[in-house]
Scaffold this motif. Sequence first.
Motif, PDB file in Angstrom:
ATOM      1  N   ASN A  46     -36.871 -28.232 -85.069  1.00 37.76           N
ATOM      2  CA  ASN A  46     -38.046 -28.404 -85.924  1.00 37.76           C
ATOM      3  C   ASN A  46     -38.813 -27.086 -85.915  1.00 37.76           C
ATOM      4  O   ASN A  46     -38.314 -26.076 -85.403  1.00 37.76           O
ATOM      5  N   THR A  47     -40.004 -27.081 -86.467  1.00 39.13           N
ATOM      6  CA  THR A  47     -40.761 -25.824 -86.558  1.00 39.13           C
ATOM      7  C   THR A  47     -41.234 -25.315 -85.200  1.00 39.13           C
ATOM      8  O   THR A  47     -41.607 -24.149 -85.079  1.00 39.13           O
ATOM      9  N   ASN A  48     -41.186 -26.184 -84.184  1.00 41.70           N
ATOM     10  CA  ASN A  48     -41.717 -25.794 -82.879  1.00 41.70           C
ATOM     11  C   ASN A  48     -40.671 -25.659 -81.781  1.00 41.70           C
ATOM     12  O   ASN A  48     -40.991 -25.162 -80.700  1.00 41.70           O
ATOM     13  N   PHE A  49     -39.443 -26.108 -82.025  1.00 41.63           N
ATOM     14  CA  PHE A  49     -38.450 -26.101 -80.948  1.00 41.63           C
ATOM     15  C   PHE A  49     -37.129 -25.536 -81.448  1.00 41.63           C
ATOM     16  O   PHE A  49     -36.540 -26.047 -82.409  1.00 41.63           O
ATOM     17  N   VAL A  50     -36.678 -24.466 -80.766  1.00 38.86           N
ATOM     18  CA  VAL A  50     -35.409 -23.818 -81.080  1.00 38.86           C
ATOM     19  C   VAL A  50     -34.585 -23.733 -79.804  1.00 38.86           C
ATOM     20  O   VAL A  50     -35.062 -23.222 -78.780  1.00 38.86           O
ATOM     21  N   ASP A  51     -33.373 -24.235 -79.851  1.00 39.62           N
ATOM     22  CA  ASP A  51     -32.460 -24.189 -78.710  1.00 39.62           C
ATOM     23  C   ASP A  51     -31.541 -22.991 -78.877  1.00 39.62           C
ATOM     24  O   ASP A  51     -30.930 -22.803 -79.936  1.00 39.62           O
ATOM     25  N   ILE A  52     -31.427 -22.161 -77.823  1.00 42.69           N
ATOM     26  CA  ILE A  52     -30.699 -20.897 -77.920  1.00 42.69           C
ATOM     27  C   ILE A  52     -29.581 -20.852 -76.884  1.00 42.69           C
ATOM     28  O   ILE A  52     -29.768 -21.245 -75.728  1.00 42.69           O
ATOM     29  N   SER A  53     -28.425 -20.376 -77.294  1.00 44.65           N
ATOM     30  CA  SER A  53     -27.340 -20.092 -76.352  1.00 44.65           C
ATOM     31  C   SER A  53     -26.603 -18.843 -76.816  1.00 44.65           C
ATOM     32  O   SER A  53     -26.441 -18.623 -78.023  1.00 44.65           O
ATOM     33  N   ALA A  54     -26.191 -18.026 -75.862  1.00 48.28           N
ATOM     34  CA  ALA A  54     -25.447 -16.804 -76.169  1.00 48.28           C
ATOM     35  C   ALA A  54     -24.544 -16.487 -74.997  1.00 48.28           C
ATOM     36  O   ALA A  54     -24.940 -16.657 -73.843  1.00 48.28           O
ATOM     37  N   TRP A  55     -23.335 -16.047 -75.299  1.00 47.97           N
ATOM     38  CA  TRP A  55     -22.390 -15.744 -74.230  1.00 47.97           C
ATOM     39  C   TRP A  55     -21.393 -14.692 -74.714  1.00 47.97           C
ATOM     40  O   TRP A  55     -21.239 -14.454 -75.916  1.00 47.97           O
ATOM     41  N   ALA A  56     -20.722 -14.061 -73.754  1.00 45.41           N
ATOM     42  CA  ALA A  56     -19.770 -12.997 -74.063  1.00 45.41           C
ATOM     43  C   ALA A  56     -18.446 -13.295 -73.383  1.00 45.41           C
ATOM     44  O   ALA A  56     -18.409 -13.787 -72.257  1.00 45.41           O
ATOM     45  N   THR A  57     -17.341 -12.997 -74.085  1.00 38.59           N
ATOM     46  CA  THR A  57     -16.012 -13.232 -73.526  1.00 38.59           C
ATOM     47  C   THR A  57     -15.173 -11.965 -73.599  1.00 38.59           C
ATOM     48  O   THR A  57     -15.235 -11.221 -74.585  1.00 38.59           O
ATOM     49  N   LEU A  58     -14.397 -11.737 -72.572  1.00 38.34           N
ATOM     50  CA  LEU A  58     -13.371 -10.702 -72.550  1.00 38.34           C
ATOM     51  C   LEU A  58     -12.044 -11.429 -72.490  1.00 38.34           C
ATOM     52  O   LEU A  58     -11.762 -12.137 -71.519  1.00 38.34           O
ATOM     53  N   ILE A  99     -36.356 -15.629 -84.292  1.00 39.06           N
ATOM     54  CA  ILE A  99     -36.900 -16.976 -84.490  1.00 39.06           C
ATOM     55  C   ILE A  99     -38.044 -16.949 -85.499  1.00 39.06           C
ATOM     56  O   ILE A  99     -38.118 -17.788 -86.411  1.00 39.06           O
ATOM     57  N   LEU A 100     -38.939 -15.969 -85.373  1.00 44.14           N
ATOM     58  CA  LEU A 100     -40.050 -15.864 -86.319  1.00 44.14           C
ATOM     59  C   LEU A 100     -39.546 -15.635 -87.739  1.00 44.14           C
ATOM     60  O   LEU A 100     -40.018 -16.265 -88.702  1.00 44.14           O
ATOM     61  N   SER A 101     -38.563 -14.743 -87.890  1.00 40.95           N
ATOM     62  CA  SER A 101     -38.050 -14.405 -89.216  1.00 40.95           C
ATOM     63  C   SER A 101     -37.348 -15.586 -89.861  1.00 40.95           C
ATOM     64  O   SER A 101     -37.583 -15.914 -91.038  1.00 40.95           O
ATOM     65  N   LEU A 102     -36.484 -16.247 -89.086  1.00 40.79           N
ATOM     66  CA  LEU A 102     -35.728 -17.357 -89.653  1.00 40.79           C
ATOM     67  C   LEU A 102     -36.634 -18.552 -89.949  1.00 40.79           C
ATOM     68  O   LEU A 102     -36.427 -19.283 -90.920  1.00 40.79           O
ATOM     69  N   SER A 103     -37.638 -18.751 -89.120  1.00 39.73           N
ATOM     70  CA  SER A 103     -38.597 -19.835 -89.385  1.00 39.73           C
ATOM     71  C   SER A 103     -39.359 -19.579 -90.677  1.00 39.73           C
ATOM     72  O   SER A 103     -39.606 -20.501 -91.472  1.00 39.73           O
ATOM     73  N   ALA A 104     -39.744 -18.321 -90.913  1.00 41.46           N
ATOM     74  CA  ALA A 104     -40.442 -17.974 -92.159  1.00 41.46           C
ATOM     75  C   ALA A 104     -39.534 -18.190 -93.364  1.00 41.46           C
ATOM     76  O   ALA A 104     -39.971 -18.714 -94.409  1.00 41.46           O
ATOM     77  N   ASP A 105     -38.248 -17.803 -93.243  1.00 44.80           N
ATOM     78  CA  ASP A 105     -37.303 -18.017 -94.338  1.00 44.80           C
ATOM     79  C   ASP A 105     -37.114 -19.510 -94.605  1.00 44.80           C
ATOM     80  O   ASP A 105     -36.976 -19.936 -95.761  1.00 44.80           O
TER      81      ASP A 105
END
Length: 351
Positions: free
Chosen positions: A39-51, A97-103
Amino acid sequence: MQPPRLLLLLFLLLLLPGTWADPEGSCKLYLFQTFTFHNTNFVDISAWATLEDIVFAALQKYTWKILYFHPWVYPALPAAEWENLENLFRVYVHNFILSLSADARQYQTPYPFVAQCMAGCELYPNRTSRAFVYVGYNGQDFLTFDVDNATWLFCQDTSLSRYVQAVLQNYTAFSELVDVLFNDTCVDDMEVLLRYGKTALERQEPPVATVFARTPRPDQLLLVCHVTGFYPRPISVAWLRDGQEVPPGPELNTSAILPNADLTYQLRSVLAVAPHDGHSYACRVRHRSLGTRSLLIPWGNSEVVLIAGLGAGLLTAVAVAAITMLWVWRRRKHQQMEESESRNSILSKEA
């Protein structure tokens, strides 16, 4: 002072997914990112790297600190550079997050929605390489970056994709930086990580295979070859009919290679045959951990022959053992009788 190129590489790769083939023998560095806007107030983030297929680093969900999953990862960079990377990523995540929320507000995008990215490079055995950047939206391809021409291309022609493409394309400094990093430095940096992770990447676990049958209907028999516990990922599984490999066709169905919880892999190969067709079948498995050998797991007539042969062998062994024991018993009985007669004869003479 400009950030080190590996630091910039990891930072940009973590920014920006897709699916593509991975030829055997190539080396790959992937970095993934997923933003789930609930929603406008909650963003769940995950990021990972693989070799290759080893997850060697990830972003901690709430602190946005980088986690290192293997002891060889952290020494690849000085501590100060990892700290700089964390700080850069925090800034990026906040602004993204700010940019994508504005879009989303501008285009009245319904919640929830998911933005995904994958980027990296691949090195082939002939020393050629390729780089890639993919952007996804709600599970579908959205944008790609043409590294050779430093151009953003949309995968679906919508007002939103055209808008995002225009924004990224006009951000020339960012596109040029991505172009330089992926064309000039990605493979070099991947080779550094490959040296640090050599032992982990060369791990080998042999496959375990079992063959069983299912009968979905009276006129069809499904032979299932389940292969599991193997590492690395590349493997060859084939069905043999009377010693000859069954070619691809509608009766043969092999699953994708799937991961196990213990960081090994598994797959199934299913062959549809007619019950009691008179042929012998076997599943053949080839894997790097087996060297030049192969696993050959039979089913059907060949299995019955093995079981029958084992039964006959056991019966023969039992018969031989019984005859031997009878002979030994008779021999001992005869010796005891001779000894008794000898003692009686001696006692008679003494009397």
